[in-house]
Design a protein around this motif. Sequence first.
Motif, PDB file in Angstrom:
ATOM      1  N   UNK A  51       9.057  24.801  12.720  1.00  0.00           N
ATOM      2  CA  UNK A  51       7.825  24.716  13.496  1.00  0.00           C
ATOM      3  C   UNK A  51       7.839  23.546  14.467  1.00  0.00           C
ATOM      4  N   UNK A  52       6.687  23.286  15.024  1.00  0.00           N
ATOM      5  CA  UNK A  52       6.537  22.167  15.950  1.00  0.00           C
ATOM      6  C   UNK A  52       5.718  21.073  15.275  1.00  0.00           C
ATOM      7  N   UNK A  53       5.845  19.869  15.784  1.00  0.00           N
ATOM      8  CA  UNK A  53       5.118  18.733  15.228  1.00  0.00           C
ATOM      9  C   UNK A  53       3.610  18.880  15.443  1.00  0.00           C
ATOM     10  N   UNK A  54       2.874  18.468  14.420  1.00  0.00           N
ATOM     11  CA  UNK A  54       1.426  18.392  14.489  1.00  0.00           C
ATOM     12  C   UNK A  54       1.032  16.957  14.181  1.00  0.00           C
ATOM     13  N   UNK A  55       0.208  16.366  15.019  1.00  0.00           N
ATOM     14  CA  UNK A  55      -0.236  14.994  14.788  1.00  0.00           C
ATOM     15  C   UNK A  55      -1.254  15.005  13.643  1.00  0.00           C
ATOM     16  N   UNK A  56      -0.984  14.172  12.629  1.00  0.00           N
ATOM     17  CA  UNK A  56      -1.875  14.054  11.472  1.00  0.00           C
ATOM     18  C   UNK A  56      -2.802  12.854  11.652  1.00  0.00           C
ATOM     19  N   UNK A  57      -2.232  11.700  11.989  1.00  0.00           N
ATOM     20  CA  UNK A  57      -3.027  10.507  12.290  1.00  0.00           C
ATOM     21  C   UNK A  57      -2.382   9.790  13.474  1.00  0.00           C
ATOM     22  N   UNK A  58      -3.161   8.972  14.133  1.00  0.00           N
ATOM     23  CA  UNK A  58      -2.652   8.217  15.273  1.00  0.00           C
ATOM     24  C   UNK A  58      -3.421   6.907  15.407  1.00  0.00           C
ATOM     25  N   UNK A  59      -2.784   5.931  15.991  1.00  0.00           N
ATOM     26  CA  UNK A  59      -3.446   4.666  16.307  1.00  0.00           C
ATOM     27  C   UNK A  59      -2.788   4.066  17.543  1.00  0.00           C
ATOM     28  N   UNK A  60      -3.559   3.301  18.294  1.00  0.00           N
ATOM     29  CA  UNK A  60      -3.030   2.587  19.454  1.00  0.00           C
ATOM     30  C   UNK A  60      -3.208   1.092  19.211  1.00  0.00           C
ATOM     31  N   UNK A  61      -2.115   0.349  19.379  1.00  0.00           N
ATOM     32  CA  UNK A  61      -2.113  -1.099  19.172  1.00  0.00           C
ATOM     33  C   UNK A  61      -1.967  -1.798  20.514  1.00  0.00           C
ATOM     34  N   UNK A  62      -2.869  -2.704  20.796  1.00  0.00           N
ATOM     35  CA  UNK A  62      -2.831  -3.471  22.032  1.00  0.00           C
ATOM     36  C   UNK A  62      -2.010  -4.738  21.793  1.00  0.00           C
ATOM     37  N   UNK A  63      -0.789  -4.768  22.331  1.00  0.00           N
ATOM     38  CA  UNK A  63       0.119  -5.910  22.155  1.00  0.00           C
ATOM     39  C   UNK A  63       0.162  -6.809  23.405  1.00  0.00           C
ATOM     40  N   UNK A  64      -0.773  -6.629  24.317  1.00  0.00           N
ATOM     41  CA  UNK A  64      -0.751  -7.351  25.589  1.00  0.00           C
ATOM     42  C   UNK A  64      -0.665  -8.862  25.392  1.00  0.00           C
ATOM     43  N   UNK A  65      -1.547  -9.418  24.598  1.00  0.00           N
ATOM     44  CA  UNK A  65      -1.557 -10.873  24.399  1.00  0.00           C
ATOM     45  C   UNK A  65      -0.259 -11.333  23.741  1.00  0.00           C
ATOM     46  N   UNK A  66       0.207 -10.586  22.747  1.00  0.00           N
ATOM     47  CA  UNK A  66       1.431 -10.962  22.026  1.00  0.00           C
ATOM     48  C   UNK A  66       2.641 -11.000  22.957  1.00  0.00           C
ATOM     49  N   UNK A  67       2.826  -9.970  23.785  1.00  0.00           N
ATOM     50  CA  UNK A  67       3.996  -9.951  24.671  1.00  0.00           C
ATOM     51  C   UNK A  67       3.861 -10.950  25.821  1.00  0.00           C
ATOM     52  N   UNK A  68       2.642 -11.206  26.266  1.00  0.00           N
ATOM     53  CA  UNK A  68       2.452 -12.200  27.327  1.00  0.00           C
ATOM     54  C   UNK A  68       2.639 -13.621  26.808  1.00  0.00           C
ATOM     55  N   UNK A  69       2.265 -13.875  25.552  1.00  0.00           N
ATOM     56  CA  UNK A  69       2.344 -15.224  24.981  1.00  0.00           C
ATOM     57  C   UNK A  69       3.723 -15.580  24.432  1.00  0.00           C
ATOM     58  N   UNK A  70       4.605 -14.592  24.252  1.00  0.00           N
ATOM     59  CA  UNK A  70       5.913 -14.825  23.633  1.00  0.00           C
ATOM     60  C   UNK A  70       7.022 -14.231  24.493  1.00  0.00           C
ATOM     61  N   UNK A  71       7.978 -15.060  24.878  1.00  0.00           N
ATOM     62  CA  UNK A  71       9.090 -14.598  25.716  1.00  0.00           C
ATOM     63  C   UNK A  71      10.018 -13.642  24.985  1.00  0.00           C
ATOM     64  N   UNK A  72      10.042 -13.738  23.665  1.00  0.00           N
ATOM     65  CA  UNK A  72      10.863 -12.850  22.858  1.00  0.00           C
ATOM     66  C   UNK A  72      10.296 -12.743  21.464  1.00  0.00           C
ATOM     67  N   UNK A  73      10.649 -11.652  20.787  1.00  0.00           N
ATOM     68  CA  UNK A  73      10.195 -11.441  19.421  1.00  0.00           C
ATOM     69  C   UNK A  73      11.205 -10.528  18.750  1.00  0.00           C
ATOM     70  N   UNK A  74      11.986 -11.063  17.818  1.00  0.00           N
ATOM     71  CA  UNK A  74      13.027 -10.275  17.158  1.00  0.00           C
ATOM     72  C   UNK A  74      12.676  -9.938  15.709  1.00  0.00           C
ATOM     73  N   UNK A  75      11.729 -10.647  15.120  1.00  0.00           N
ATOM     74  CA  UNK A  75      11.383 -10.443  13.714  1.00  0.00           C
ATOM     75  C   UNK A  75      10.570  -9.166  13.521  1.00  0.00           C
ATOM     76  N   UNK A  76      10.667  -8.585  12.339  1.00  0.00           N
ATOM     77  CA  UNK A  76       9.860  -7.422  11.981  1.00  0.00           C
ATOM     78  C   UNK A  76       8.679  -7.940  11.160  1.00  0.00           C
ATOM     79  N   UNK A  77       7.555  -8.142  11.816  1.00  0.00           N
ATOM     80  CA  UNK A  77       6.378  -8.726  11.185  1.00  0.00           C
ATOM     81  C   UNK A  77       5.144  -7.888  11.487  1.00  0.00           C
ATOM     82  N   UNK A  78       4.048  -8.185  10.813  1.00  0.00           N
ATOM     83  CA  UNK A  78       2.838  -7.385  11.011  1.00  0.00           C
ATOM     84  C   UNK A  78       2.316  -7.468  12.441  1.00  0.00           C
TER      85      UNK A  78
END
Length: 179
Positions: free
Chosen positions: A105-132
């Motif tokens: 079959x084809x994919x069906x979306x069950x749940x979705x969320x949108x995360x606004x990372x604007x401040x995080x990416x603007x405030x940090x030149x890089x981010x390699x860690x896997x964190x919340x």
Amino acid sequence: MKTKKYLATFAATGGLLAGAIAFASPAAAVSSCGESSGSVEIAFPGKKPQSLYSFMNCADVSNGKVSAWTWTNWQMMVDVAEDPRGKRFASFKVTTRLEKREWGGTDTVVTTTTCDLTKLVNDNLGWAALEKENKCLAPSATYDKNMWWSSDSSVSYDIEGDDKGVITKQLTGSPLLFG
């Protein structure tokens, strides 16, 4: 190719979490992550550093629930930048989808969320860690062992000062979970 060098850190991290197709009972804890779900290389206007944004989609089955998330990592692609702290994005958002499908079959979306990372990416030149902070987690759902499950996502960003507006890129989903 220059991009491969910069993906090495992200790929190594992703390789630790990577899975192919996982078969699990609902009580088992099983994760499936794509080594790389995609990347976006951005050359900013002005003297801001060219940067690489990488994404990894993951799905997880634990205690009868299935979850989906997207990790976002980034780094400058130059050693020295003239304007490293200049604002790079008017907006930077990741949308993560928990999807299911029947065999063939084809994919069906069950749940979705949108995360606004604007401040995080603007405030940090890089981010390699896997964190919340750089993890976009969609709401979990009850696991159905007769369905195939995956995490899928897209990134939408508006580069500050380029007058192109919002650009959206669909990313590659995680490997499927079933069982």
